[in-house]
Design a protein around this motif. Structure first.
Motif, PDB file in Angstrom:
ATOM      1  N   LEU A 302       5.319   3.410 -17.640  1.00  0.00           N
ATOM      2  CA  LEU A 302       6.346   3.153 -16.638  1.00  0.00           C
ATOM      3  C   LEU A 302       6.216   1.775 -16.001  1.00  0.00           C
ATOM      4  O   LEU A 302       7.110   1.347 -15.265  1.00  0.00           O
ATOM      5  CB  LEU A 302       6.287   4.223 -15.534  1.00  0.00           C
ATOM      6  N   GLY A 303       5.107   1.097 -16.278  1.00  0.00           N
ATOM      7  CA  GLY A 303       4.858  -0.190 -15.624  1.00  0.00           C
ATOM      8  C   GLY A 303       5.527  -1.362 -16.280  1.00  0.00           C
ATOM      9  O   GLY A 303       5.559  -2.462 -15.717  1.00  0.00           O
ATOM     10  N   LEU A 322       4.962   2.070 -25.878  1.00  0.00           N
ATOM     11  CA  LEU A 322       3.887   1.134 -25.622  1.00  0.00           C
ATOM     12  C   LEU A 322       3.431   1.227 -24.173  1.00  0.00           C
ATOM     13  O   LEU A 322       4.240   1.112 -23.243  1.00  0.00           O
ATOM     14  CB  LEU A 322       4.330  -0.293 -25.939  1.00  0.00           C
ATOM     15  N   ALA A 323       2.134   1.444 -23.985  1.00  0.00           N
ATOM     16  CA  ALA A 323       1.536   1.489 -22.648  1.00  0.00           C
ATOM     17  C   ALA A 323       0.506   0.367 -22.544  1.00  0.00           C
ATOM     18  O   ALA A 323      -0.292   0.143 -23.469  1.00  0.00           O
ATOM     19  CB  ALA A 323       0.881   2.840 -22.398  1.00  0.00           C
ATOM     20  N   TYR A 324       0.479  -0.314 -21.403  1.00  0.00           N
ATOM     21  CA  TYR A 324      -0.458  -1.422 -21.212  1.00  0.00           C
ATOM     22  C   TYR A 324      -1.766  -0.898 -20.633  1.00  0.00           C
ATOM     23  O   TYR A 324      -1.787  -0.192 -19.629  1.00  0.00           O
ATOM     24  CB  TYR A 324       0.131  -2.468 -20.265  1.00  0.00           C
ATOM     25  N   TYR A 325      -2.864  -1.241 -21.288  1.00  0.00           N
ATOM     26  CA  TYR A 325      -4.192  -0.846 -20.835  1.00  0.00           C
ATOM     27  C   TYR A 325      -4.929  -2.083 -20.326  1.00  0.00           C
ATOM     28  O   TYR A 325      -5.289  -2.974 -21.121  1.00  0.00           O
ATOM     29  CB  TYR A 325      -4.980  -0.201 -21.979  1.00  0.00           C
ATOM     30  N   VAL A 334       1.312   5.009 -27.703  1.00  0.00           N
ATOM     31  CA  VAL A 334       0.728   6.308 -27.362  1.00  0.00           C
ATOM     32  C   VAL A 334       1.835   7.354 -27.225  1.00  0.00           C
ATOM     33  O   VAL A 334       3.012   7.029 -27.061  1.00  0.00           O
ATOM     34  CB  VAL A 334      -0.065   6.249 -26.031  1.00  0.00           C
ATOM     35  N   VAL A 335       1.430   8.614 -27.292  1.00  0.00           N
ATOM     36  CA  VAL A 335       2.342   9.717 -26.994  1.00  0.00           C
ATOM     37  C   VAL A 335       2.378   9.887 -25.477  1.00  0.00           C
ATOM     38  O   VAL A 335       1.312   9.928 -24.836  1.00  0.00           O
ATOM     39  CB  VAL A 335       1.859  11.017 -27.669  1.00  0.00           C
ATOM     40  N   PRO A 336       3.545   9.982 -24.843  1.00  0.00           N
ATOM     41  CA  PRO A 336       3.616  10.032 -23.380  1.00  0.00           C
ATOM     42  C   PRO A 336       2.856  11.193 -22.739  1.00  0.00           C
ATOM     43  O   PRO A 336       2.394  11.079 -21.616  1.00  0.00           O
ATOM     44  CB  PRO A 336       5.120  10.151 -23.113  1.00  0.00           C
TER      45      PRO A 336
END
Length: 429
Positions: A302-303, A322-325, A334-336
């Motif tokens: 969500l970011g 896509l999620a930021y780490y 990733v899977v939500p």
């Protein structure tokens, strides 16, 4: 060779779709049987058109086509739940078409896999018969499914290579994440729902001795499977009973005592012993690692930057999530692990609102019935309230499977029947 195989299979698939369009009961039995086999022994993947599929995927596609047929046949019905469903399907189709244009059919089709369960509920199980006899039959088959899963769980705890050990196909990451659990979360959710269904059946519908033991068996196994997400569903369901059905709520305590006895039996069968099982349950209840990982994933998803149109309609399917780490300083696909975030990312805030509307609409009706006519639906109005709340709670850490969403579709069908004030026609078995 693949073309010849497709030509050979196509007539059988068309005949199966026709049979499914004639009988929702057949569709219900088919999907539960396949889920049972998958959770017990694991289904093999095969490649078709660049997609890795299992037999469950094939049957679910058949259910979608059968659902389209049944929906067209009922296009003149004034069904509010169906209106919600059709608007959602329109938004989903828009996202799917954009995904095909941007990423190709294979990627878009793979991305749509996460939405199939809800689409089947909207198109197929929403058209299920809603007379008392049919509903009772659907739920009784679900109880049989829960009993069969319980038997597999006992065999898995005894050391046989069934349950998660077979379902995961030996994947070390899945096995490590399962932490020795006998069944995956979707199967545990079904057992949890069977606890509430059998509890209501034993009070309102049936007084047979074997049915009085079932709630304790299901409750004990729900605890022993050590899935915190399912514990949350169980706790939420029991809390809801306090408000909508105090008689059933008071019945939980003696069942819980007996259920703990079954938990001890499961521990002895597993060979771990009662003390070790208690320690495992305690560790599972206090372990925050998976929850923190999910929170980090949701924040990463969500970011990112979101346009106005993306917020309303979502992104096109097939582009991944896509999620930021921050620790790795990179984006990871990733899977939500959250139904509502998944809907928001792919169908926008509009999709989330429509999913919630499809959920809240029958919930409001059953909640009111629990105060006016508890036995207006099988097995009780309060049980349907608990099941719908359970689907909502489970949707926070996971995406509900087809059987859970099928129950939500049936709930909408039952409400349509209540509004219509008559039994469903014989021609819609």
């Amino acid at each position: 060779m693949s073309i010849l195989l497709g030509i050979a299979v196509l007539p059988a698939a068309l005949a199966f779709i026709y049979c499914l369009s004639r009988s929702v009961l057949l569709g219900w039995i088919s999907i539960l049987a396949l889920f049972f086999y998958n959770f017990s022994f694991g289904l093999e993947f095969f490649n078709a058109g660049g997609l890795n599929l299992t037999l469950i995927d094939v049957v679910q596609v058949c259910l979608l086509f059968a659902g389209i047929i049944r929906t067209i046949q009922r296009r003149r019905e004034r069904n509010f739940g169906r209106r919600i469903a059709l608007v959602y399907i329109a938004f989903f189709a828009f996202s799917l078409v954009r995904g095909i244009m941007a990423h190709g059919f294979a990627h878009a089709a793979s991305g749509s896999r996460y939405f199939v369960a809800f689409l089947i509920a909207c198109l197929y199980f929403l058209s299920a018969p809603y007379d008392s006899e049919s509903v009772r039959k659907f739920l009784r088959i679900y109880l049989y499914y829960g009993i069969a899963l319980s038997f597999v769980a006992v065999l898995a705890t005894a050391g046989l290579k069934v349950g998660v050990a077979a379902w995961s196909h030996g994947d070390p990451e899945i096995l490590a994440e399962s932490q020795g659990r006998a069944l995956p979360g979707s199967a545990a959710l079904a057992i949890c729902f069977c606890f509430f269904l059998s509890l209501a059946e034993s009070r309102y519908r049936n007084s047979s001795m074997w049915l009085k033991w079932l709630p304790a068996l299901f409750l004990g196994l729900t605890v022993f499977l050590r899935s915190r997400s399912i514990w949350a569903v169980l706790a939420a369901g029991i809390a809801v009973l306090f408000f909508v059905d105090k008689g059933l709520f008071r019945r939980v305590m003696p069942i819980a005592v007996l259920g703990m006895c079954f938990t001890a039996v499961y521990a002895l069968v597993s060979g771990s012993g009662i003390q070790k099982a208690a320690a495992q349950i305690s560790t599972s209840s206090s372990d925050e690692e998976s929850w923190l990982f999910r929170l980090q994933t949701w924040q990463g998803l969500l970011g990112g930057q979101q346009t106005v149109s993306g917020g309303i309609f979502g992104k096109d399917l097939g582009g991944g999530y896509l999620a930021y780490y921050p620790l790795r300083q990179q984006y990871i696909d990733v899977v939500p692990h959250n139904e509502y975030i998944l809907q928001y990312l792919s169908v926008g805030i509009t999709g989330v609102v429509l999913v919630l509307a499809f959920t809240i609409y029958p919930l409001k009706r059953f909640w009111k019935l629990s105060y006016t006519d508890m036995c207006a639906v099988d097995p009780s109005a309060s049980t349907w309230v608990v099941i719908i709340i359970g689907v909502v709670v489970y949707s926070i850490p996971y995406q509900p499977d087809t059987d859970a969403y099928a129950l939500l579709g049936m709930a909408n069908a039952i409400v349509f029947g209540l509004n219509k004030g008559m039994e469903s026609p014989v021609i819609t078995p």
